[in-house]
Design a protein around this motif. Structure first.
Motif, PDB file in Angstrom:
ATOM      1  N   SER A  28      75.361 184.736  61.601  1.00  0.00           N
ATOM      2  CA  SER A  28      74.854 185.311  62.842  1.00  0.00           C
ATOM      3  C   SER A  28      73.394 185.701  62.669  1.00  0.00           C
ATOM      4  O   SER A  28      72.980 186.126  61.597  1.00  0.00           O
ATOM      5  CB  SER A  28      75.659 186.560  63.203  1.00  0.00           C
ATOM      6  N   PRO A  29      72.601 185.602  63.742  1.00  0.00           N
ATOM      7  CA  PRO A  29      71.202 186.011  63.631  1.00  0.00           C
ATOM      8  C   PRO A  29      71.088 187.529  63.534  1.00  0.00           C
ATOM      9  O   PRO A  29      71.978 188.266  63.947  1.00  0.00           O
ATOM     10  CB  PRO A  29      70.576 185.498  64.919  1.00  0.00           C
ATOM     11  N   ALA A  30      69.983 187.971  63.002  1.00  0.00           N
ATOM     12  CA  ALA A  30      69.681 189.397  62.890  1.00  0.00           C
ATOM     13  C   ALA A  30      68.479 189.695  63.781  1.00  0.00           C
ATOM     14  O   ALA A  30      67.719 188.788  64.126  1.00  0.00           O
ATOM     15  CB  ALA A  30      69.363 189.749  61.444  1.00  0.00           C
ATOM     16  N   ALA A  40      68.115 184.013  76.279  1.00  0.00           N
ATOM     17  CA  ALA A  40      69.420 183.572  75.772  1.00  0.00           C
ATOM     18  C   ALA A  40      70.112 184.773  75.133  1.00  0.00           C
ATOM     19  O   ALA A  40      69.464 185.746  74.761  1.00  0.00           O
ATOM     20  CB  ALA A  40      69.237 182.463  74.751  1.00  0.00           C
ATOM     21  N   THR A  41      71.424 184.730  75.018  1.00  0.00           N
ATOM     22  CA  THR A  41      72.165 185.823  74.386  1.00  0.00           C
ATOM     23  C   THR A  41      73.010 185.284  73.238  1.00  0.00           C
ATOM     24  O   THR A  41      73.377 184.115  73.218  1.00  0.00           O
ATOM     25  CB  THR A  41      73.095 186.541  75.387  1.00  0.00           C
ATOM     26  N   THR A  42      73.310 186.172  72.299  1.00  0.00           N
ATOM     27  CA  THR A  42      74.207 185.877  71.187  1.00  0.00           C
ATOM     28  C   THR A  42      74.755 187.196  70.687  1.00  0.00           C
ATOM     29  O   THR A  42      74.411 188.257  71.217  1.00  0.00           O
ATOM     30  CB  THR A  42      73.478 185.112  70.059  1.00  0.00           C
ATOM     31  N   HIS A  43      75.613 187.147  69.708  1.00  0.00           N
ATOM     32  CA  HIS A  43      76.176 188.360  69.115  1.00  0.00           C
ATOM     33  C   HIS A  43      75.816 188.418  67.638  1.00  0.00           C
ATOM     34  O   HIS A  43      75.806 187.399  66.955  1.00  0.00           O
ATOM     35  CB  HIS A  43      77.695 188.386  69.295  1.00  0.00           C
ATOM     36  N   ASP A  44      75.530 189.620  67.148  1.00  0.00           N
ATOM     37  CA  ASP A  44      75.241 189.791  65.725  1.00  0.00           C
ATOM     38  C   ASP A  44      76.549 189.819  64.942  1.00  0.00           C
ATOM     39  O   ASP A  44      77.629 189.627  65.500  1.00  0.00           O
ATOM     40  CB  ASP A  44      74.387 191.046  65.484  1.00  0.00           C
ATOM     41  N   ALA A  45      76.457 190.049  63.660  1.00  0.00           N
ATOM     42  CA  ALA A  45      77.636 190.049  62.792  1.00  0.00           C
ATOM     43  C   ALA A  45      78.645 191.137  63.163  1.00  0.00           C
ATOM     44  O   ALA A  45      79.825 191.028  62.865  1.00  0.00           O
ATOM     45  CB  ALA A  45      77.204 190.220  61.340  1.00  0.00           C
ATOM     46  N   ARG A  48      77.632 192.980  68.448  1.00  0.00           N
ATOM     47  CA  ARG A  48      76.714 193.544  69.443  1.00  0.00           C
ATOM     48  C   ARG A  48      75.873 192.435  70.058  1.00  0.00           C
ATOM     49  O   ARG A  48      75.453 191.507  69.382  1.00  0.00           O
ATOM     50  CB  ARG A  48      75.800 194.587  68.803  1.00  0.00           C
ATOM     51  N   THR A  49      75.613 192.540  71.364  1.00  0.00           N
ATOM     52  CA  THR A  49      74.844 191.525  72.077  1.00  0.00           C
ATOM     53  C   THR A  49      73.359 191.661  71.771  1.00  0.00           C
ATOM     54  O   THR A  49      72.817 192.760  71.745  1.00  0.00           O
ATOM     55  CB  THR A  49      75.071 191.647  73.593  1.00  0.00           C
ATOM     56  N   MET A  50      72.717 190.504  71.537  1.00  0.00           N
ATOM     57  CA  MET A  50      71.273 190.451  71.346  1.00  0.00           C
ATOM     58  C   MET A  50      70.704 189.433  72.329  1.00  0.00           C
ATOM     59  O   MET A  50      71.396 188.502  72.748  1.00  0.00           O
ATOM     60  CB  MET A  50      70.926 190.039  69.911  1.00  0.00           C
ATOM     61  N   TRP A  51      69.450 189.637  72.712  1.00  0.00           N
ATOM     62  CA  TRP A  51      68.764 188.767  73.655  1.00  0.00           C
ATOM     63  C   TRP A  51      67.551 188.145  72.978  1.00  0.00           C
ATOM     64  O   TRP A  51      66.933 188.756  72.112  1.00  0.00           O
ATOM     65  CB  TRP A  51      68.297 189.552  74.876  1.00  0.00           C
ATOM     66  N   TRP A  64      65.201 187.411  68.279  1.00  0.00           N
ATOM     67  CA  TRP A  64      66.416 188.101  68.709  1.00  0.00           C
ATOM     68  C   TRP A  64      66.173 189.608  68.681  1.00  0.00           C
ATOM     69  O   TRP A  64      65.649 190.134  67.712  1.00  0.00           O
ATOM     70  CB  TRP A  64      67.591 187.739  67.806  1.00  0.00           C
ATOM     71  N   GLN A  65      66.555 190.292  69.791  1.00  0.00           N
ATOM     72  CA  GLN A  65      66.363 191.730  69.930  1.00  0.00           C
ATOM     73  C   GLN A  65      67.565 192.349  70.638  1.00  0.00           C
ATOM     74  O   GLN A  65      68.263 191.674  71.387  1.00  0.00           O
ATOM     75  CB  GLN A  65      65.118 192.024  70.760  1.00  0.00           C
ATOM     76  N   TYR A  66      67.766 193.645  70.393  1.00  0.00           N
ATOM     77  CA  TYR A  66      68.755 194.406  71.167  1.00  0.00           C
ATOM     78  C   TYR A  66      68.071 194.929  72.421  1.00  0.00           C
ATOM     79  O   TYR A  66      66.865 195.083  72.454  1.00  0.00           O
ATOM     80  CB  TYR A  66      69.285 195.594  70.358  1.00  0.00           C
TER      81      TYR A  66
END
Length: 72
Positions: A28-30, A40-45, A48-51, A64-66
């Motif tokens: 997962s990205p940090a 775009a969105t993704t989830h960390d390890a 939690r959602t990051m954009w 990637w940021q919260y």
């Protein structure tokens, strides 16, 4: 004919290896890792959602940021 097939297969293998094959990251990205699609969105390890947003300083690259999408 077998020689022609061998040459075509060798050419395809060479081109595919140069293209990189589209290998994706398994982890997962940090926060702060680069991304390519604005908002775009993704989830960390931890789930939690990051954009994907531009940095506020420097070259304003996408990372990637919260905290959700930033508005210009």
């Amino acid at each position: 004919m077998n020689r022609l097939r061998f040459l075509v297969a060798a050419l395809i293998a060479a081109v595919a290896s140069m293209a990189g094959g589209g290998v994706a990251r398994a982890d997962s990205p940090a926060p702060g890792d680069s991304c390519t699609a604005l908002h775009a969105t993704t989830h960390d390890a931890n789930g939690r959602t990051m954009w994907c947003n531009p940095t506020m300083t420097g070259d304003h690259s996408l990372v990637w940021q919260y905290g959700g999408p930033s508005t210009p």
